[in-house]
Design an enzyme around this catalytic site. Structure first.
Site, PDB file in Angstrom:
ATOM      1  N   GLU A  17     177.720 -34.613  22.089  1.00 51.84           N
ATOM      2  CA  GLU A  17     178.920 -33.451  21.979  1.00 51.84           C
ATOM      3  C   GLU A  17     177.881 -32.197  21.594  1.00 51.84           C
ATOM      4  O   GLU A  17     176.790 -32.236  21.610  1.00 51.84           O
ATOM      5  CB  GLU A  17     179.509 -33.791  20.510  1.00 51.84           C
ATOM      6  CG  GLU A  17     180.280 -32.778  19.631  1.00 51.84           C
ATOM      7  CD  GLU A  17     181.216 -32.969  18.533  1.00 51.84           C
ATOM      8  OE1 GLU A  17     181.666 -33.982  18.411  1.00 51.84           O
ATOM      9  OE2 GLU A  17     180.231 -32.021  17.785  1.00 51.84           O
ATOM     10  N   TYR A  49     185.693 -26.406  19.730  1.00 48.19           N
ATOM     11  CA  TYR A  49     186.307 -25.695  19.220  1.00 48.19           C
ATOM     12  C   TYR A  49     186.358 -24.353  18.427  1.00 48.19           C
ATOM     13  O   TYR A  49     186.763 -25.777  17.192  1.00 48.19           O
ATOM     14  CB  TYR A  49     187.494 -25.555  19.612  1.00 48.19           C
ATOM     15  CG  TYR A  49     188.708 -25.021  20.519  1.00 48.19           C
ATOM     16  CD1 TYR A  49     189.042 -24.394  21.507  1.00 48.19           C
ATOM     17  CD2 TYR A  49     190.116 -24.528  18.768  1.00 48.19           C
ATOM     18  CE1 TYR A  49     190.101 -23.652  21.315  1.00 48.19           C
ATOM     19  CE2 TYR A  49     190.362 -23.730  19.356  1.00 48.19           C
ATOM     20  CZ  TYR A  49     191.362 -22.858  20.460  1.00 48.19           C
ATOM     21  OH  TYR A  49     192.036 -22.276  20.695  1.00 48.19           O
ATOM     22  N   ALA A  51     187.711 -22.915  14.812  1.00 38.61           N
ATOM     23  CA  ALA A  51     189.615 -23.202  14.394  1.00 38.61           C
ATOM     24  C   ALA A  51     189.150 -21.892  13.949  1.00 38.61           C
ATOM     25  O   ALA A  51     188.640 -21.351  12.970  1.00 38.61           O
ATOM     26  CB  ALA A  51     189.251 -24.101  12.867  1.00 38.61           C
ATOM     27  N   HIS A  77     187.755 -29.731  23.384  1.00 35.25           N
ATOM     28  CA  HIS A  77     187.881 -30.098  21.332  1.00 35.25           C
ATOM     29  C   HIS A  77     189.314 -28.586  21.562  1.00 35.25           C
ATOM     30  O   HIS A  77     189.269 -27.407  21.638  1.00 35.25           O
ATOM     31  CB  HIS A  77     187.157 -29.637  20.568  1.00 35.25           C
ATOM     32  CG  HIS A  77     186.506 -30.711  20.460  1.00 35.25           C
ATOM     33  ND1 HIS A  77     185.643 -31.144  18.960  1.00 35.25           N
ATOM     34  CD2 HIS A  77     186.068 -31.485  21.670  1.00 35.25           C
ATOM     35  CE1 HIS A  77     185.274 -32.111  19.677  1.00 35.25           C
ATOM     36  NE2 HIS A  77     184.726 -32.292  20.958  1.00 35.25           N
ATOM     37  N   ARG A 107     193.738 -30.861  14.222  1.00 34.35           N
ATOM     38  CA  ARG A 107     194.316 -29.646  14.079  1.00 34.35           C
ATOM     39  C   ARG A 107     193.729 -29.275  13.258  1.00 34.35           C
ATOM     40  O   ARG A 107     194.012 -27.974  13.228  1.00 34.35           O
ATOM     41  CB  ARG A 107     194.777 -30.792  12.323  1.00 34.35           C
ATOM     42  CG  ARG A 107     195.467 -29.895  11.571  1.00 34.35           C
ATOM     43  CD  ARG A 107     195.895 -30.146   9.985  1.00 34.35           C
ATOM     44  NE  ARG A 107     194.503 -30.287   9.621  1.00 34.35           N
ATOM     45  CZ  ARG A 107     194.662 -30.590   8.036  1.00 34.35           C
ATOM     46  NH1 ARG A 107     195.073 -31.000   7.642  1.00 34.35           N
ATOM     47  NH2 ARG A 107     193.349 -30.613   7.864  1.00 34.35           N
ATOM     48  N   ALA A 127     197.797 -32.806  14.107  1.00 33.45           N
ATOM     49  CA  ALA A 127     197.293 -32.663  15.406  1.00 33.45           C
ATOM     50  C   ALA A 127     198.067 -34.221  16.014  1.00 33.45           C
ATOM     51  O   ALA A 127     198.440 -33.651  17.552  1.00 33.45           O
ATOM     52  CB  ALA A 127     196.000 -33.864  15.721  1.00 33.45           C
ATOM     53  N   HIS A 152     190.219 -39.507   6.272  1.00 32.51           N
ATOM     54  CA  HIS A 152     189.904 -38.318   6.367  1.00 32.51           C
ATOM     55  C   HIS A 152     190.011 -37.866   4.575  1.00 32.51           C
ATOM     56  O   HIS A 152     190.862 -39.048   4.090  1.00 32.51           O
ATOM     57  CB  HIS A 152     191.372 -37.990   7.155  1.00 32.51           C
ATOM     58  CG  HIS A 152     191.384 -35.791   7.165  1.00 32.51           C
ATOM     59  ND1 HIS A 152     191.568 -35.083   6.149  1.00 32.51           N
ATOM     60  CD2 HIS A 152     190.573 -35.256   8.253  1.00 32.51           C
ATOM     61  CE1 HIS A 152     191.401 -34.093   6.521  1.00 32.51           C
ATOM     62  NE2 HIS A 152     190.617 -34.484   7.402  1.00 32.51           N
ATOM     63  N   GLN A 179     185.344 -39.986  13.549  1.00 32.27           N
ATOM     64  CA  GLN A 179     184.193 -39.108  13.220  1.00 32.27           C
ATOM     65  C   GLN A 179     182.637 -39.770  12.694  1.00 32.27           C
ATOM     66  O   GLN A 179     182.448 -40.775  12.504  1.00 32.27           O
ATOM     67  CB  GLN A 179     184.764 -39.066  11.106  1.00 32.27           C
ATOM     68  CG  GLN A 179     183.693 -37.789  10.747  1.00 32.27           C
ATOM     69  CD  GLN A 179     183.430 -36.244  11.107  1.00 32.27           C
ATOM     70  OE1 GLN A 179     183.092 -36.094  11.584  1.00 32.27           O
ATOM     71  NE2 GLN A 179     184.772 -35.266  10.099  1.00 32.27           N
TER      72      GLN A 179
HETATM   73  P1  FAD Z   1     195.393 -35.015  11.269  1.00 32.16           P
HETATM   74  O1  FAD Z   1     195.619 -36.096  12.353  1.00 32.16           O
HETATM   75  O2  FAD Z   1     196.250 -33.573  11.143  1.00 32.16           O
HETATM   76  O3  FAD Z   1     195.022 -35.268   9.718  1.00 32.16           O
HETATM   77  C1  FAD Z   1     194.962 -34.504   8.716  1.00 32.16           C
HETATM   78  C2  FAD Z   1     194.827 -35.272   7.455  1.00 32.16           C
HETATM   79  O4  FAD Z   1     196.536 -35.233   7.590  1.00 32.16           O
HETATM   80  C3  FAD Z   1     195.062 -36.473   8.000  1.00 32.16           C
HETATM   81  O5  FAD Z   1     194.480 -37.317   5.897  1.00 32.16           O
HETATM   82  C4  FAD Z   1     195.717 -37.456   8.546  1.00 32.16           C
HETATM   83  O6  FAD Z   1     195.871 -38.770   7.666  1.00 32.16           O
HETATM   84  C5  FAD Z   1     197.286 -36.602   7.989  1.00 32.16           C
HETATM   85  N1  FAD Z   1     198.366 -36.690   8.716  1.00 32.16           N
HETATM   86  C6  FAD Z   1     197.949 -36.871  10.422  1.00 32.16           C
HETATM   87  N2  FAD Z   1     198.863 -36.106  11.070  1.00 32.16           N
HETATM   88  C7  FAD Z   1     200.610 -37.229   9.862  1.00 32.16           C
HETATM   89  C8  FAD Z   1     201.703 -36.392  10.112  1.00 32.16           C
HETATM   90  N3  FAD Z   1     202.246 -36.233  11.006  1.00 32.16           N
HETATM   91  N4  FAD Z   1     202.745 -36.014   8.664  1.00 32.16           N
HETATM   92  C9  FAD Z   1     201.006 -35.612   7.988  1.00 32.16           C
HETATM   93  N5  FAD Z   1     200.087 -36.339   7.157  1.00 32.16           N
HETATM   94  C10 FAD Z   1     199.574 -36.140   8.530  1.00 32.16           C
HETATM   95  N6  FAD Z   1     187.251 -29.157  13.874  1.00 32.16           N
HETATM   96  C11 FAD Z   1     187.273 -28.273  14.402  1.00 32.16           C
HETATM   97  O7  FAD Z   1     187.544 -27.252  13.895  1.00 32.16           O
HETATM   98  N7  FAD Z   1     186.770 -27.923  15.554  1.00 32.16           N
HETATM   99  C12 FAD Z   1     186.646 -29.196  16.207  1.00 32.16           C
HETATM  100  O8  FAD Z   1     186.186 -29.207  17.611  1.00 32.16           O
HETATM  101  C13 FAD Z   1     186.658 -30.174  15.974  1.00 32.16           C
HETATM  102  N8  FAD Z   1     185.974 -31.623  16.319  1.00 32.16           N
HETATM  103  C14 FAD Z   1     185.930 -32.680  15.799  1.00 32.16           C
HETATM  104  C15 FAD Z   1     185.318 -34.055  16.692  1.00 32.16           C
HETATM  105  C16 FAD Z   1     185.725 -35.178  16.128  1.00 32.16           C
HETATM  106  C17 FAD Z   1     185.521 -36.468  16.466  1.00 32.16           C
HETATM  107  C18 FAD Z   1     186.313 -34.951  14.427  1.00 32.16           C
HETATM  108  C19 FAD Z   1     186.006 -36.233  14.060  1.00 32.16           C
HETATM  109  C20 FAD Z   1     186.743 -34.305  14.040  1.00 32.16           C
HETATM  110  C21 FAD Z   1     187.007 -32.377  14.640  1.00 32.16           C
HETATM  111  N9  FAD Z   1     186.770 -31.381  13.678  1.00 32.16           N
HETATM  112  C22 FAD Z   1     186.934 -30.430  15.018  1.00 32.16           C
HETATM  113  C23 FAD Z   1     187.422 -31.490  12.403  1.00 32.16           C
HETATM  114  C24 FAD Z   1     189.363 -31.975  12.405  1.00 32.16           C
HETATM  115  O9  FAD Z   1     189.666 -30.423  12.904  1.00 32.16           O
HETATM  116  C25 FAD Z   1     189.375 -31.928  10.584  1.00 32.16           C
HETATM  117  O10 FAD Z   1     188.393 -33.156  10.057  1.00 32.16           O
HETATM  118  C26 FAD Z   1     190.596 -31.391  10.149  1.00 32.16           C
HETATM  119  O11 FAD Z   1     190.349 -31.217   9.088  1.00 32.16           O
HETATM  120  C27 FAD Z   1     191.802 -32.734  10.587  1.00 32.16           C
HETATM  121  O12 FAD Z   1     191.777 -33.139  11.664  1.00 32.16           O
HETATM  122  P2  FAD Z   1     192.531 -33.943  12.771  1.00 32.16           P
HETATM  123  O13 FAD Z   1     192.965 -33.367  13.659  1.00 32.16           O
HETATM  124  O14 FAD Z   1     192.292 -35.544  12.269  1.00 32.16           O
HETATM  125  O15 FAD Z   1     194.279 -33.687  11.602  1.00 32.16           O
END
Ligand code: FAD
Length: 290
Positions: A17, A49, A51, A77, A107, A127, A152, A179
């Site tokens: 990464e 990427y 946010a 990302h 997200r 997401a 999370h 993560q």
């Molecule tokens: P989601 O999947 O939306 O989850 C967020 C929360 O909502 C969780 O508690 C989940 O359980 C809950 N949830 C999920 N789907 C739903 C639904 N449909 N309805 C209700 N609740 C739901 N951030 C950046 O800004 N840029 C990056 O490049 C970046 N890269 C990352 C790479 C990796 C490998 C990881 C693990 C994280 C990265 N992040 C990055 C951080 C990430 O954006 C944060 O952890 C963010 O808070 C959650 O993103 P997510 O896609 O997991 O969200």
């Protein structure tokens, strides 16, 4: 090439990464480090990427250059915080034009200090919304999502976090990148629970080689992961006695051991957070001999 097809062809693997340097003056040094990492022969390289703006255009340009000039397969990302459907669609079209085939659908992080964060647009709340949007309009991309061996920080329970992870896969995501974490049992438990829920996509563990106490404190404060107390005390002790060099030696040893245990436990590969520096990852990959 699509990462889902690459994984089917080659395991175990190392992937890497990078984050896009903000200032153009840093790009030369960035690509020099990336060039050195060709020796690792990574299956793919991911590019983060920012946010809410900042480095979004840089992500595309860096990823395209890593593909066309360095010869890596990029995973871009893509976060939805603050994004409209039009902007996401335009960005995906630009990625496609640049030859990018793989997206990590995210997200995005809440603005700092906002623990009770609610997404600020209706279209993309999670997401999973980006995954389903891409499956409907951009089926040619291979899509991965984030997973959390330690749930999370916004998840009320482990079960809910797992259920939403499964939901992202049901919407069409094809692999998971986790993560960072420091306890292999958390990964094994996470994968086992997903399997029990009939989620059988590759789960790629994210590994951070600790290089300094300052950077690990900062990173943990951002992502909500934790470090085992015994390991942290060992790092503090090393810092007192031998400074940053002693810390990074222990961090590197720990990361190598963690990778070995993960591969033995059946992980398809290891995704190393490079922090844009080649040396640690070259060392780890050399020791793993993949
Ligand atoms: P989601 O999947 O939306 O989850 C967020 C929360 O909502 C969780 O508690 C989940 O359980 C809950 N949830 C999920 N789907 C739903 C639904 N449909 N309805 C209700 N609740 C739901 N951030 C950046 O800004 N840029 C990056 O490049 C970046 N890269 C990352 C790479 C990796 C490998 C990881 C693990 C994280 C990265 N992040 C990055 C951080 C990430 O954006 C944060 O952890 C963010 O808070 C959650 O993103 P997510 O896609 O997991 O969200």
């Amino acid at each position: 090439m699509r990462i889902c097809d690459l994984i089917a062809q080659k395991t175990p693997f190392v992937s890497l990464e990078f984050y896009p340097p903000k200032e153009r003056e840093q790009w030369g040094a960035f690509f020099e480090e990336a060039e050195k990492l060709k020796a690792v022969d990574p299956l793919f390289v991911s590019v983060t990427y920012g946010a809410g703006g900042g480095t979004q255009d840089n992500t595309l340009e860096i990823a395209a250059r890593l593909k066309n000039e360095t010869g890596f397969e990029p995973l871009v990302h893509l976060t939805t915080v603050g994004a409209t459907e039009e902007r996401i669609a335009a960005y995906l079209r630009d990625l496609k034009t640049s030859g990018i085939e793989n997206i990590l659908a995210l997200r995005g992080d809440p603005p700092r200090g906002m623990c009770d964060f609610k997404p600020d647009n209706e279209r993309f709340q999670h997401a999973s919304d980006l995954v389903s949007f891409m499956r409907a309009g951009f089926p040619e991309f291979c899509v991965g999502v984030a997973g959390y061996p330690q749930p999370h920080p916004q998840s009320p329970t482990v079960a809910e976090d797992l259920a939403w992870t499964k939901f992202k896969i049901e919407q069409g995501a094809q692999f998971i990148v986790t993560q960072l974490f420091f306890d292999v049992r958390q990964y094994v438990d996470f994968v086992g629970r997903l399997k029990a829920m009939n989620v059988d996509v590759p789960v790629i563990p994210g590994i951070l080689p600790i290089m300094s106490l300052g950077s690990i404190r900062f990173i943990l404060s951002l992502c909500g992961a934790s470090i085992p107390g015994k390991f942290y005390l060992e790092l503090e002790e090393a810092d007192k006695k031998g400074g940053a060099a002693a810390v990074s030696e222990i961090g590197l040893r720990f990361a190598i051991d963690q990778c070995r245990q993960l591969l033995d436990a059946g992980a398809p590969g290891v995704h190393l957070y490079t922090l844009n520096k080649a040396d640690a990852c070259l060392h780890i990959a050399g020791e793993l001999n993949i």
